[in-house]
Design an enzyme around this catalytic site. Structure first.
Site, short mmCIF file in Angstrom:
data_model
loop_
_atom_site.label_atom_id
_atom_site.label_comp_id
_atom_site.label_asym_id
_atom_site.label_seq_id
_atom_site.Cartn_x
_atom_site.Cartn_y
_atom_site.Cartn_z
N LYS A 104 0.86 -1.20 0.00
CA LYS A 104 0.00 0.00 0.00
C LYS A 104 0.90 1.24 0.00
CE LYS A 104 -1.99 2.94 2.15
NZ LYS A 104 -1.91 4.41 1.89
N GLU A 112 9.19 0.82 11.15
CA GLU A 112 10.26 1.82 10.97
C GLU A 112 9.58 3.18 11.08
OE1 GLU A 112 12.23 4.48 9.88
OE2 GLU A 112 12.41 3.75 7.82
N CYS A 152 13.17 10.21 7.91
CA CYS A 152 12.97 9.74 9.28
C CYS A 152 14.26 9.82 10.09
CB CYS A 152 12.43 8.31 9.28
SG CYS A 152 13.34 7.22 8.18
N GLU A 155 9.14 15.45 15.92
CA GLU A 155 9.61 15.27 14.54
C GLU A 155 8.91 16.30 13.66
OE1 GLU A 155 8.42 11.69 12.31
OE2 GLU A 155 10.52 11.50 11.73
#
Ligand code: NDP
Length: 518
Positions: free
Chosen positions: A224, A298, A332, A429
Site C-alpha cells: 500500500k 520503521e 525519518c 519530529e
C-alpha cells in the site's frame, strides 16, 4: 535503454491512454521562475536546467495492480494525486476498499502456494535481477515521475532514490538462492503473504526496501503506497509485468489510511511491515498484537548530529546540510538536532548560514535545484505550525533570503538557534527543512542530550578522533550512527530503530530475517 516497444506493450496491457506524453508541452519555468533560488543575494543566477518531462507518460486514470493486471476498485472510487510543486492534478488513482484487500490477499496467497513459495531460490533470483535491470534501464523515467509526484529534486531521485531502489533488488536477488547459508538454520521458510504499508518521503525506495527482501525470501506481497505518492509504485507494478513476474506475487493497492489499516488487519497476512509515523505505528502494533503476525516498524526520529570542536568544519557543514535539508527534511533519520560544541558553535553556525545562502530552492525538475517542494499541504501546515511554536517558545529563527514560488507547497530552509531541550522543535519530529541548534560542553553532556528523545533511529558524530567516534557510538541510543558523514545508505547495511523509532531491521542479512519464519 528499455525499448519503447516494451513500454508501449506494458501500457497497452493495462489499457492506458497517455494524458501527458511525448510532445506535450510542459513549461517548468511558468511556475518556477529563476528568481526562486536562494542565490538572489549574489546578484547572479544559474541558468534554468529543467529535465524534460516527455519521457513520462501519466495515464488519465490508474487501477489497482492485482493478479498481474490493472483493475478498477470494486467500489469504483478514485482519488487524485497532485504535483506538490505546482498543485497541478496529475491523475486519478483507484481507491482500494476492504473487498479489494480481500481479493489481493487471496490472490497473493494463491501465488504463494502455487508458484512463488515453492520456486527454487535461484529461479526467484532471476526475476529480482530482471526487475533491478529494468529499473536501471528506465531510471530516467522513474526519476522524473518521482520528482513530479513527490516534489523532491530530480538530482536526488536521479542519484539516490532510483539507483538505491535498483541496488536493493540486485542485493536481495543475490540472497534468494543462499537462504540456507544466511544464518537462519538449514532450511528457513517464508512466511506467506506480506502486507506492506509505505510512506511518501521515498516512495519507490521504500517499495524496494519492502518488496526485495520479501520476494527473495519467497513471500508474496500486498503493498500500500502513500496516498500522495502512488505513481512510482504503479510504474513499478508495470515493471513487474515487464519482468513477467508470476501474477499475484506483487499486488499494489492504492488508497488512504483505511486501505492500509485493512491490509494490516487482514487475517490472511502473515507479516506486516510499516514505515511511517510513530502514531500510526502504534495503531498498527495494537492491531497486530495477539494475532501471531510478524511485525517490523520503521517510525519517526529526532536524530542528533553531534559536532565536536576538532571536527573538520568544511565536511561537517556539508554533513549538517545533507543531514537536514536533503529531501526537504522529509527523512525519518534526518539530523534535525544539531548538537555543536560550545567553543565552536558561533563559527559553525556562521559557516552554516553562509552555506545555506548558496542552496537553490525551486522547480524540482531543474537539475540545479537543491530544495524542492514540500510533499503536501498537510505536511506544510505541520512544518509551519511547529516552526511558529519554536519562535513562540523563544528560539531565534533564521532563513536565507529566499523567494518562494507562488504556487505549490514550499518552505524555506530554516535554522533555529538558542534552542533548549524542552522546546517542541527539539522534541517533536518536524519532518521538514528545519534545523534546531543546541550546544554542549563535554562529551558526556553531548551523549545525554543526544539521548534525550523518545526516538532512537539515527545519530551523527563529527570529530577527528577515532576513539571518540567509538566512544560516542557505544553510548548513543540509535540504530544507525554515522561518523564524519550523514544520510548514507547501502542495501547491505541494516537500518532500524529503538524505542519510538520502532523495531526490526531492514536491509542486509538482518532484513531477510524479518521475512522468514525463524
Ligand atoms: P502516516 O504514518 O500516516 O502514513 C504512512 C503510511 O501509512 C501511508 O501509506 C498512510 O496512508 C498509511 N496509514 C495511515 N493510517 C494508517 C492506519 N491506521 N493503518 C495502516 N496504514 C495507515 O504518515 P503521514 O503521511 O500522515 O505523515 C505524518 C507524520 O508522520 C509526518 O509529519 C512525519 O512526522 C511522520 N512520517 C514519518 C515517516 C518516516 O519515515 N519515519 C514517513 C512519513 C511520515 P496515507 O498516505 O494514504 O494516509
Amino acid at each position: 535503454m528499455a525499448d519503447d516497444a516494451g513500454r508501449r506493450k506494458a501500457a497497452a496491457r493495462r489499457g492506458a491512454q497517455p494524458a501527458h506524453g511525448q510532445g506535450a508541452a510542459h513549461s517548468s519555468e511558468s511556475a518556477h521562475g529563476p528568481g526562486t533560488a536562494l542565490t538572489l543575494e549574489r546578484g547572479w543566477q544559474y541558468a534554468p536546467a529543467p529535465e524534460s518531462r516527455d519521457i513520462v507518460t501519466i495515464d488519465p486514470e490508474y487501477g489497482l495492480f492485482v493478479a498481474g493486471e490493472f483493475v478498477p476498485a470494486k467500489s469504483g472510487k478514485t482519488f487524485a494525486t497532485v504535483n506538490p510543486a505546482t498543485e497541478e492534478p496529475l491523475t486519478k488513482v483507484a481507491l482500494a476498499g476492504k473487498a479489494d484487500v480481500d481479493r489481493a490477499v487471496a490472490v497473493a496467497r494463491n501465488a504463494y502456494e502455487s508458484t512463488w513459495g515453492t520456486m527454487q531460490g535461484s529461479e526467484r533470483a532471476k526475476y529480482l535481477y530482471r526487475i533491478a535491470r529494468i529499473l536501471q534501464e528506465r531510471s530516467r523515467e522513474f526519476a522524473v515521475l518521482e520528482s513530479i509526484d513527490n516534489g523532491k529534486p530530480i538530482k536526488e531521485t536521479r542519484d539516490v532514490d532510483i539507483p538505491l531502489a535498483a541496488a536493493h533488488f540486485f542485493y536481495y536477488a543475490g540472497w534468494a538462492d543462499k537462504l540456507d547459508y544466511a544464518g537462519f538454520g538449514p532450511d528457513p521458510r517464508p512466511i506467506g503473504v506480506a502486507g506492506q504499508v509505505i510512506p511518501w518521503n521515498f516512495p519507490l525506495l521504500m517499495a524496494a526496501w519492502k518488496l526485495a527482501p520479501a520476494l527473495a525470501a519467497g513471500n508474496t506481497c500486498v503493498l500500500k503506497p502513500a496516498e500522495t505518492t502512488p505513481l512510482s509504485a504503479l510504474l513499478l507494478a508495470e515493471v513487474c509485468q515487464e519482468a513477467e513476474l508470476p501474477p499475484g506475487v506483487v499486488n499494489v493497492l492504492t488508497g488512504a489510511g483505511e486501505t492500509g489499516a485493512a491490509v494490516v488487519a487482514h487475517p490472511g497476512v502473515g507479516k506486516v511491515a510499516f514505515t511511517g509515523s510513530t502514531e500510526v505505528g502504534i495503531a498498527i502494533a495494537q492491531a497486530v498484537a495477539g494475532t501471531g503476525k510478524k511485525l517490523t516498524l520503521e517510525l519517526g526520529g529526532k536524530a542528533a548530529n553531534v559536532v565536536f570542536d576538532d571536527a573538520p568544519v568544511d565536511q561537517a557543514i556539508e554533513g549538517i546540510v545533507n543531514g537536514i535539508f536533503f529531501n526537504q527534511g522529509h527523512v525519518c533519520c534526518a539530523g534535525s538536532r544539531l548538537l555543536v560544541q560550545e567553543s565552536v558553535a558561533d563559527h559553525v553556525v556562521e559557516r552554516l548560514r553562509n552555506r545555506l545562502t548558496t542552496l537553490r530552492l525551486g522547480d524540482p525538475l531543474d537539475k540545479n535545484t537543491d530544495i524542492g517542494a514540500i510533499n503536501s499541504r498537510q505536511q506544510l501546515d505541520k512544518i509551519t505550525e511547529l516552526s511558529a511554536a519554536g519562535e513562540a517558545e523563544g528560539a531565534q529563527r533564521w532563513s536565507p533570503p529566499c523567494e518562494l514560488p507562488k504556487k505549490g507547497y514550499w518552505f524555506a530552509p530554516t535554522v533555529f538557534t538558542g534552542v533548549s531541550q524542552s522546546h517542541r522543535i527539539a522534541r517533536e519530529e518536524i519532518f521538514g527543512p528545519v534545523l534546531s541548534v543546541l550546544t554542549f560542553r563535554t562529551p558526556d553532556e553531548a551523549v545525554t542530550k543526544a539521548n534525550n528523545t523518545p526516538y532512537g533511529l539515527s545519530a551523527g558524530v563529527w570529530t577527528e578522533k577515532g576513539s571518540r567516534i567509538l566512544w560516542m557510538a557505544q553510548r548513543m541510543r540509535a540504530g544507525v550512527v554515522w561518523a564524519n558523514t550523514y544520510n548514507r545508505f547501502d542495501p547491505a547495511s541494516p537500518f532500524g530503530g529503538y524505542r519510538e523509532s520502532g523495531f526490526g531491521r531492514e536491509g542486509g542479512r538482518h532484513g531477510l530475517g524479518a521475512y522468514l519464519d525463524v
